[in-house]
Each structure stands twice: as C-alpha cells, then as structure tokens.
Write a protein that holds these residues in place. Structure first.
Motif, PDB file in Angstrom:
ATOM      1  N   ASN A 137      44.807  51.880  37.528  1.00  0.00           N
ATOM      2  CA  ASN A 137      45.461  52.726  36.535  1.00  0.00           C
ATOM      3  C   ASN A 137      45.164  54.210  36.739  1.00  0.00           C
ATOM      4  N   THR A 138      43.941  54.531  37.123  1.00  0.00           N
ATOM      5  CA  THR A 138      43.522  55.928  37.209  1.00  0.00           C
ATOM      6  C   THR A 138      43.786  56.552  38.576  1.00  0.00           C
ATOM      7  N   PHE A 139      43.491  55.783  39.621  1.00  0.00           N
ATOM      8  CA  PHE A 139      43.523  56.348  40.978  1.00  0.00           C
ATOM      9  C   PHE A 139      44.581  55.716  41.878  1.00  0.00           C
ATOM     10  N   ASN A 140      45.406  54.807  41.314  1.00  0.00           N
ATOM     11  CA  ASN A 140      46.444  54.117  42.102  1.00  0.00           C
ATOM     12  C   ASN A 140      45.863  53.284  43.239  1.00  0.00           C
ATOM     13  N   LEU A 141      44.647  52.764  43.053  1.00  0.00           N
ATOM     14  CA  LEU A 141      44.106  51.836  44.046  1.00  0.00           C
ATOM     15  C   LEU A 141      45.028  50.623  44.130  1.00  0.00           C
ATOM     16  N   PRO A 142      45.513  50.257  45.322  1.00  0.00           N
ATOM     17  CA  PRO A 142      46.447  49.125  45.446  1.00  0.00           C
ATOM     18  C   PRO A 142      45.722  47.792  45.250  1.00  0.00           C
ATOM     19  N   LEU A 143      45.581  47.408  43.997  1.00  0.00           N
ATOM     20  CA  LEU A 143      44.723  46.298  43.580  1.00  0.00           C
ATOM     21  C   LEU A 143      45.526  45.084  43.134  1.00  0.00           C
ATOM     22  N   VAL A 144      45.054  43.905  43.521  1.00  0.00           N
ATOM     23  CA  VAL A 144      45.540  42.635  42.980  1.00  0.00           C
ATOM     24  C   VAL A 144      44.331  41.877  42.451  1.00  0.00           C
ATOM     25  N   THR A 145      44.427  41.337  41.246  1.00  0.00           N
ATOM     26  CA  THR A 145      43.342  40.524  40.696  1.00  0.00           C
ATOM     27  C   THR A 145      43.744  39.058  40.741  1.00  0.00           C
ATOM     28  N   ALA A 146      43.077  38.305  41.599  1.00  0.00           N
ATOM     29  CA  ALA A 146      43.323  36.865  41.725  1.00  0.00           C
ATOM     30  C   ALA A 146      42.388  36.124  40.780  1.00  0.00           C
ATOM     31  N   ARG A 147      42.930  35.230  39.975  1.00  0.00           N
ATOM     32  CA  ARG A 147      42.136  34.540  38.958  1.00  0.00           C
ATOM     33  C   ARG A 147      42.191  33.027  39.204  1.00  0.00           C
ATOM     34  N   PRO A 148      41.370  32.525  40.121  1.00  0.00           N
ATOM     35  CA  PRO A 148      41.378  31.083  40.395  1.00  0.00           C
ATOM     36  C   PRO A 148      40.780  30.280  39.240  1.00  0.00           C
ATOM     37  N   PHE A 149      41.382  29.141  38.971  1.00  0.00           N
ATOM     38  CA  PHE A 149      40.732  28.173  38.104  1.00  0.00           C
ATOM     39  C   PHE A 149      39.709  27.431  38.976  1.00  0.00           C
ATOM     40  N   ASN A 150      39.103  26.366  38.515  1.00  0.00           N
ATOM     41  CA  ASN A 150      37.911  25.806  39.171  1.00  0.00           C
ATOM     42  C   ASN A 150      38.198  25.351  40.597  1.00  0.00           C
ATOM     43  N   THR A 151      37.570  26.030  41.556  1.00  0.00           N
ATOM     44  CA  THR A 151      37.733  25.695  42.963  1.00  0.00           C
ATOM     45  C   THR A 151      36.654  24.703  43.391  1.00  0.00           C
ATOM     46  N   PHE A 152      37.016  23.755  44.259  1.00  0.00           N
ATOM     47  CA  PHE A 152      36.056  22.778  44.763  1.00  0.00           C
ATOM     48  C   PHE A 152      36.358  22.483  46.223  1.00  0.00           C
TER      49      PHE A 152
END
Length: 331
Positions: free
Chosen positions: A167-182
């Motif tokens: 939001n502030t610096f335009n960092l090209p960010l993606v937030t991946a939110r995995p559910f329980n990995t095994f």
C-alpha cells in the motif's frame, strides 16, 4: 510476470518442510534458486541435506531477524518466496516473543530488503490460522482475522506489515494463505505425521489431543504449485489468496482414514497436554479457494487420500522414520 523459468528466486525457510519442497519444484521449473537455511554451527541445511536438487541451488545460511543480512540476501533477486517462520502453535504459548521477532520483524526485514533490491515479486506465506474458528464457511479471504494464539497473532502482524509495503511503497506483493499443508518431511508436532509416525513405529495406543476440530488439508506439492502459480500471476498482486481443497475432515475421521491406509488396529488415547487452551483451539477450517481459481486458474491435483498414501509411503521408509522421536511429544 512471465513464468518462473530462468528467474533468480529466493526461498527463505528452504531448509524446512514446505520450503524444501518448494525449492526443489522451482529448480524443476528452471528457476535459479537461492535457498536460505537458518544458520547453525553444524552447518546443517535441514531437509535440503539429502535433496537430489541440491547441486542446482545456491545455499545461504543466515537469519531473517538480521536486516543487514536480509539486504545482502535479496541483492540481484527477481522473486522472493518468504516462508521463514516459527510455526508450532503450542510453542508460541511458551515463547511468544520469539514469534514476534521471527515472524513479524523477519517479514519486515525481507520486505524492506526486497523493496530496496527492486524485486519484481514477493510472495508472503500466511496461514489459515489467522482466521481462527470459522464464523462462516467456507472461509473466504474476507473472513475476519482472529488471533486465537500468539502464533496466529504474529502471522496476522506479518501479513499486515507485508501489505503495508504494498500500500505504501508499491511492493509487488502476493499473500498466499495455505490451509493445513501435509506431506513427507513434516514435523511430527503436526497431526498427520504424528499419527503416521506413531503407527509406523509399532505403537498401538496413539496419543492425540482434541478429535473434534476439522481441517482442510493440502498435500505439500499442491501448496507449492499454487504458490508458484500465484507468484507468476499479475492479477494476484496486492491480494490475499487462500490455498485449499474445499474439503474438511475432523481429526477423529482423519485418524480412521490413516489407520485404514496403514492396515492398523491402533486406538486413540487422548492426552490433555496435546489439547490447546479452550479459547485458543480453532474448531473449524474449511477453505473457499474460488479466488485462487479465478485469478490464476489453479486447482488442487491431489485428493486427501492420494496425499496420505504418499505420506505414509515416505514415513514408513525406516531411513525417514529414524528422523522422528515418536516417544516424545514435541510442542
């Protein structure tokens, strides 16, 4: 962004469970991988020690808690996959300060370093634990965030720090939110390797905690492939995106499934020390992965049973099982 092939890619936490699988998959897809392993005096690279892709990686040891180190780490990197974190929920009850240092400040250091280095993409690894017990199901990315453990609070903070850089610096960010990995290599503090390793060690009484909570389990190769797809997806920049199967199963039902696969007659013994505090237990997690499919077209490839069979096969190899102390409860 075009495909990951030939990109200079950093994976933090590459010595861990998901990180090691991700680093290997990136090598297979033609990326030039810099793998960060946590510094230790034994010069041990965790699960990468025995990787058949090791010769194709640049191994670096260090700690994301050091901002000066992170600047050097991100130099000349195109894409950052940030996985380095403390993740064991029970240990966060014991050492919450360490979780803030590693998860929040470590994420700050990586985001600042990636911004300074001009990285073209940063993938922040979140967790479904930030949602807490489901208020509505399936859980979409708009679900409220509920800090039901110091671990989840630290990951909410880490995600917020990362998003602030977008939001502030335009960092090209993606937030991946995995559910329980095994899958293979996972710590025995997690429920699936806990069950499998105890049965594989010949135990007839399998120690577990609360059997009622439900989870949406992802096989590790699906989690990694989805993370790469998100990193390649321009439409995902600035977004939080769930990774899950849209299928839930209770811990009790999970035990029965694993017992069936392993042809075991073992029974459950409930241990109080394995239960979370009442208000800290997350009772239900069921993923809505519509956004993942819409943005980049990814659909999971492994059913729960397929993944469990692969995981059982790995854990029942004596050489792999020898890495686990099945008689000790590790928080």
């Amino acid at each position: 962004m075009s495909g990951i092939a030939n990109k200079r890619v950093l994976v933090t936490g590459a010595d861990g469970f998901i990180g090691s699988h991700l680093a290997e998959m990136l090598v297979e897809r033609g990326a030039k991988v810099r793998a960060l392993c946590l510094y230790n005096s034994f010069n041990n690279w965790g699960w990468l020690e025995k990787s058949d892709k090791l010769a194709h990686m640049e191994i670096v040891t260090g700690d994301v808690r050091d901002p000066h180190f992170c600047r050097k780490l991100c130099a000349d990197i195109d894409v950052v996959f940030h996985l380095a974190a403390l993740i064991a929920i029970p240990y966060s009850y014991v050492a919450p300060d360490a979780y803030v240092d590693t998860n929040v400040r470590g994420t700050l250091n990586i985001c600042q370093a990636a911004l300074d280095a001009g990285c073209s993409r940063v993938l922040q690894t979140s967790t479904s634990e930030v949602y807490g017990t489901a208020l509505t199901v399936p859980i979409a990315e708009t679900h409220p965030l509920q800090p039901q453990s110091p671990y989840s609070a630290s990951k909410i903070g880490a995600d917020a720090i990362a998003k602030s850089f977008f939001n502030t610096f335009n960092l090209p960010l993606v937030t991946a939110r995995p559910f329980n990995t095994f899958g293979p290599r996972q710590s025995a503090r997690a429920v699936i390797p806990n069950i499998i390793s105890q049965i594989a060690a010949g135990k007839k009484d399998i120690a577990l905690g609360d059997l009622r909570p439900t989870r949406d389990f992802n096989y590790v190769l699906d989690t990694c492939a989805a993370m790469i797809a998100l990193a390649e997806c321009d439409a995902a920049i600035g977004e939080e995106v769930n990774i899950g199967t849209n299928v839930e199963i209770s811990i009790g039902e999970l035990f029965e499934t694993i017992r069936s696969i392993m042809n075991s007659d073992a029974a459950i013994v409930t241990e109080e020390q394995r239960k979370r505090p009442e208000k800290s237990e997350v009772m239900r997690l069921l993923c809505d992965s519509t956004k993942l499919r819409t943005l980049c077209g990814y659909k999971h490839q492994y059913s729960l049973r397929d993944g469990l069979e692969q995981t059982v096969k790995w854990f029942t190899n004596p050489a792999n099982l020898a890495n686990y102390k099945t008689s000790i409860y590790n928080i």
